[in-house]
Scaffold this motif. Structure first.
Motif, short mmCIF file in Angstrom:
data_model
loop_
_atom_site.label_atom_id
_atom_site.label_comp_id
_atom_site.label_asym_id
_atom_site.label_seq_id
_atom_site.Cartn_x
_atom_site.Cartn_y
_atom_site.Cartn_z
N GLN A 122 40.02 28.88 42.69
CA GLN A 122 39.17 30.02 42.39
C GLN A 122 39.73 30.72 41.16
O GLN A 122 40.95 30.76 40.98
N TYR A 123 38.84 31.17 40.30
CA TYR A 123 39.30 31.86 39.11
C TYR A 123 38.22 32.79 38.60
O TYR A 123 37.04 32.66 38.90
N ARG A 124 38.69 33.75 37.81
CA ARG A 124 37.82 34.63 37.04
C ARG A 124 38.55 34.85 35.71
O ARG A 124 39.71 35.24 35.70
N ALA A 125 37.86 34.54 34.62
CA ALA A 125 38.42 34.70 33.28
C ALA A 125 37.50 35.62 32.50
O ALA A 125 36.29 35.42 32.47
N THR A 126 38.08 36.64 31.85
CA THR A 126 37.30 37.65 31.13
C THR A 126 37.86 37.83 29.72
O THR A 126 39.07 37.91 29.54
N ALA A 127 36.93 37.88 28.75
CA ALA A 127 37.32 38.07 27.34
C ALA A 127 36.22 38.84 26.62
O ALA A 127 35.15 39.10 27.17
N ASN A 128 36.49 39.17 25.33
CA ASN A 128 35.47 39.89 24.56
C ASN A 128 34.71 38.97 23.61
O ASN A 128 33.99 39.45 22.74
N HIS A 129 34.88 37.65 23.74
CA HIS A 129 34.13 36.65 22.97
C HIS A 129 33.71 35.53 23.91
O HIS A 129 34.36 35.28 24.92
N PRO A 130 32.63 34.81 23.57
CA PRO A 130 32.23 33.66 24.39
C PRO A 130 33.31 32.57 24.38
O PRO A 130 34.07 32.42 23.41
N PHE A 131 33.39 31.81 25.47
CA PHE A 131 34.35 30.71 25.59
C PHE A 131 33.87 29.79 26.70
O PHE A 131 32.90 30.08 27.41
N ASP A 132 34.54 28.66 26.84
CA ASP A 132 34.23 27.70 27.89
C ASP A 132 35.46 27.46 28.75
O ASP A 132 36.60 27.66 28.29
N VAL A 133 35.22 27.02 29.98
CA VAL A 133 36.29 26.57 30.86
C VAL A 133 35.98 25.13 31.24
O VAL A 133 34.84 24.81 31.60
N TYR A 134 36.99 24.28 31.11
CA TYR A 134 36.86 22.88 31.52
C TYR A 134 37.89 22.59 32.60
O TYR A 134 38.99 23.16 32.59
N PHE A 135 37.52 21.70 33.51
CA PHE A 135 38.43 21.28 34.58
C PHE A 135 38.35 19.77 34.68
O PHE A 135 37.35 19.21 35.12
N PHE A 136 39.41 19.13 34.21
CA PHE A 136 39.45 17.67 34.22
C PHE A 136 40.24 17.18 35.42
O PHE A 136 41.32 17.70 35.71
N THR A 137 39.71 16.17 36.10
CA THR A 137 40.37 15.59 37.27
C THR A 137 40.93 14.20 36.97
O THR A 137 41.43 13.55 37.87
N LYS A 138 40.84 13.81 35.73
CA LYS A 138 41.40 12.52 35.31
C LYS A 138 42.17 12.74 34.01
O LYS A 138 41.69 13.38 33.08
N GLU A 139 43.36 12.17 33.94
CA GLU A 139 44.18 12.32 32.74
C GLU A 139 43.48 11.72 31.52
O GLU A 139 43.56 12.25 30.42
N GLU A 140 42.74 10.62 31.72
CA GLU A 140 42.03 9.98 30.62
C GLU A 140 41.00 10.93 30.00
O GLU A 140 40.90 11.04 28.77
N SER A 141 40.26 11.66 30.84
CA SER A 141 39.28 12.63 30.33
C SER A 141 39.97 13.74 29.56
O SER A 141 39.49 14.17 28.51
N PHE A 142 41.10 14.22 30.07
CA PHE A 142 41.85 15.25 29.36
C PHE A 142 42.32 14.74 28.00
O PHE A 142 42.34 15.49 27.02
N MET A 143 42.71 13.48 27.92
CA MET A 143 43.20 12.92 26.66
C MET A 143 42.12 12.95 25.58
O MET A 143 42.42 13.16 24.41
N PHE A 144 40.85 12.75 25.96
CA PHE A 144 39.76 12.87 24.99
C PHE A 144 39.69 14.30 24.45
O PHE A 144 39.51 14.52 23.26
N TYR A 145 39.81 15.28 25.35
CA TYR A 145 39.81 16.68 24.94
C TYR A 145 40.99 16.95 24.00
O TYR A 145 40.85 17.57 22.95
N ASP A 146 42.18 16.47 24.38
CA ASP A 146 43.38 16.67 23.58
C ASP A 146 43.24 16.03 22.20
O ASP A 146 43.67 16.62 21.20
N THR A 147 42.63 14.87 22.14
CA THR A 147 42.38 14.20 20.85
C THR A 147 41.50 15.08 19.96
O THR A 147 41.76 15.25 18.77
#
Length: 169
Positions: free
Chosen positions: A59-84
């Motif tokens: 569970q989470y709540r994230a608050t800021a003064n600009h738009p943003f996204d939250v991603y949740f990867f359950t596979k290291e391979e998917s995260f590696m694409f983001y990191d790239t």
């Protein structure tokens, strides 16, 4: 009379037992309650241990003064694409991660944007095995929410996050 009393007590005992298994409790394995600063073109990444056995929730709540996204990867391979991508390279694909947890921040007031788990920040079961990667994104990953400002500015997000693992009784 004794039979009714026994059946009534047994029914209450089963209901209480099921409530503990289905809805509640658990051991906190990761918690964050603080401001995080995310540079333009980057993401703030939190590694989360695997809670799939016997099961867990986030569970989470994230608050800021600009738009943003939250991603949740359950596979290291998917995260590696983001990191790239955030390293400035072109990944072969841009997976979205687990859509039950990740989301785009929505405007909730003047210059206030919030991203949270479903149902107002309620606990969301994690139904996949890990490792997990929770990301507060201030890049243009997937062409969804580019960094704000000209030039883009860092994103200051207050994050309240808890990951729990169910206890076996």
């Amino acid at each position: 009379m004794n039979r009714r009393s026994f059946l009534s007590s047994a029914g209450v005992g089963v209901a209480v037992g099921l409530a503990g298994c289905v809805g509640g409790g658990g051991e906190v394995v990761k918690t964050v309650q603080r401001d995080v600063l995310v540079e333009p073109g980057q993401g703030w990444v939190l590694d989360i241990p695997d809670v799939s056995d016997p099961g867990g929730a986030i569970q989470y709540r994230a608050t800021a003064n600009h738009p943003f996204d939250v991603y949740f990867f359950t596979k290291e391979e998917s995260f590696m694409f983001y990191d790239t991508f955030t390293d400035g390279n072109e990944p072969a694909m841009t997976p979205a991660g687990l859509s039950d947890v990740g989301t785009a921040a929505e405007e909730v007031g003047d210059d206030t944007y919030r991203a949270e788990t479903q149902k107002g920040g309620a606990r969301q079961p994690i139904d996949a095995s890990g490792p997990y990667f929770f990301i507060v994104d201030n890049s243009n990953y997937r062409d969804e929410t580019p960094p704000s400002g000209d030039p883009p500015s860092p994103l200051d997000v207050y994050l309240d996050l808890t990951v729990t693992q169910r206890k076996l009784i």
